[in-house]
Design an enzyme around this catalytic site. Sequence first.
Site, mmCIF file in Angstrom:
data_model
loop_
_atom_site.group_PDB
_atom_site.id
_atom_site.type_symbol
_atom_site.label_atom_id
_atom_site.label_comp_id
_atom_site.label_asym_id
_atom_site.label_seq_id
_atom_site.Cartn_x
_atom_site.Cartn_y
_atom_site.Cartn_z
ATOM 1 N N ASP A 173 10.188 5.760 -0.603
ATOM 2 C CA ASP A 173 9.023 4.881 -0.580
ATOM 3 C C ASP A 173 8.798 4.414 0.860
ATOM 4 O O ASP A 173 9.703 3.850 1.490
ATOM 5 C CB ASP A 173 9.234 3.684 -1.498
ATOM 6 N N GLU A 222 2.530 5.617 -2.227
ATOM 7 C CA GLU A 222 3.355 5.982 -1.078
ATOM 8 C C GLU A 222 4.772 6.330 -1.518
ATOM 9 O O GLU A 222 5.719 6.253 -0.740
ATOM 10 C CB GLU A 222 3.389 4.839 -0.057
#
Length: 394
Positions: free
Chosen positions: A260, A303
Site C-alpha cells: 500500500d 493504491e
Amino acid sequence: MNFHIPTAMLLTAITTLIMGLSLAFTVTDYPRALQVPIRQWVRSLLVSPFAFLLFALRERIPDWASIVLANVLLIVSTTLLVQALRSYNRLGSLRAWSVANIVITLAAVSVMTYVWPSIAGRTLLVAGQLAVLFVFGIAAIYRPADQVTNPERMVASFLVVGVLVMILRMTYASDPLMTTLLDSTPMQSIVFTYGALMPVIATSGFLLMCGQRLNKDLARLATLDPLTEVFNRRTMTDLANKAVAASKRHGRPLSLLILDIDHFKRINDEFGHEAGDLALCRFVELVREMLRSSDVVARIGGEEFVVLLPDTDQASAAVLAERIRQHLHATEFTVSGWPVPLRVSIGVGSIGPEVSNLESLLREADHAMYEAKRTGRDRVVLAADLRAASKSES
C-alpha cells in the site's frame, strides 16, 4: 462473350463507393485506437471509385482526367490502404515517401501522355508502383510475423495475388491486342477482375481484423487494470486460488505481498489526480523491476497491490519485500519538477499449517500491512511475526 471493361469499372466504382460510405457511418462505433486506421481505409474506398469512373470514361473525357488524374487517384487510394494497415499495426507514417511517389506519378504519366505518348510506359509505371505499394502492405501486416492473425493473413494473401498480377501486367505491358485501356484482352480481364474483387475481399478482411482486435482488447480489459496494466482483483483471485491449490498439491511454498503506497492521498491533494495516476504507474514499474517473470502483480484497490510469489518461502518473500521497499526509497519520482517520495508499507504472508487457503492468506498479509502502517509506514511486516507475538502475549 467479351469482358466489358467500362461496365466492370463502373460496377467496381459503385460497389466501392457504397462500402466506403457505409463504413464511414460506423467509424465512431469503434474504439479510438481503431478509428485512425478505419478512417484511412474509408478514404481509400472513397477515392478509388473516382479513379475507376474516370478510367471508364476514357475517350469521352479529356486525357488529363481519364489518364493522368485517374492514375494519380489510383495511387493515392492504394497508398491510403497501405497507410491504414501500417496504422493498424502502429507503424510509422510513409507521408514523405507517399507524397514524393504521387508527384512522380503525376509527372511521369503526364510526360507519357502528352510528351511521349506510351500505353506500355504508363502500364509499366503504374503497375510497378502498385506492386511496390502492395509489398509495403504485406510488410505492414507481417511485422512482427509471430503475431499475425488469420484475417491479416487473408488480406496479405490477397495483396500477394495483387503483386503477382501487377508483375504479370508489367511482363505483358506491350500487349499487341490492346490499343486502348478499354480493349477487352485476356490480360485486361485478369487485371480488372482483380481490381473489382479487391475492395470487397480486402475490406472484408480488414473489418475482420478490426473485429478480432476489438475482441482481444475487450478480453484484455476484462483481466487487467486499465491504468497500470497489471491484473485486476478478479483475475488475481482466480490466479491465486490456482496457485494455492498447486502449492498444497505439490507441497511447494507460496507467499503473498500486500503493498500500500504511503500517503497516496497527499499526492492527489497536492499535485492532482493526474499526478496520482503517474505515481501509480511508476510504482508498478519499480515493483516489476524487482520481480521474476513467474511472479504475479495485481491492483486490488486505489493504491493497494498484491504480489503473488510462487515457489517462495516466507524468508525469501521477506527479503524481496525489503528490496522492493528500499528500491522505491532510493528512486526519485518527480511531478512538474517537484520531488514526490514513493514509500510503501508491505505485509508478507505465506502458506503454512495455520494458513491453508487464499482467504486466510490475504487476511493475514493485509493485517501485517496495516500493522506496518500503524507502526510508522515505509516498512515490511511479516504475518508470522504477528502470530508469534500474539501467542507470546497470550
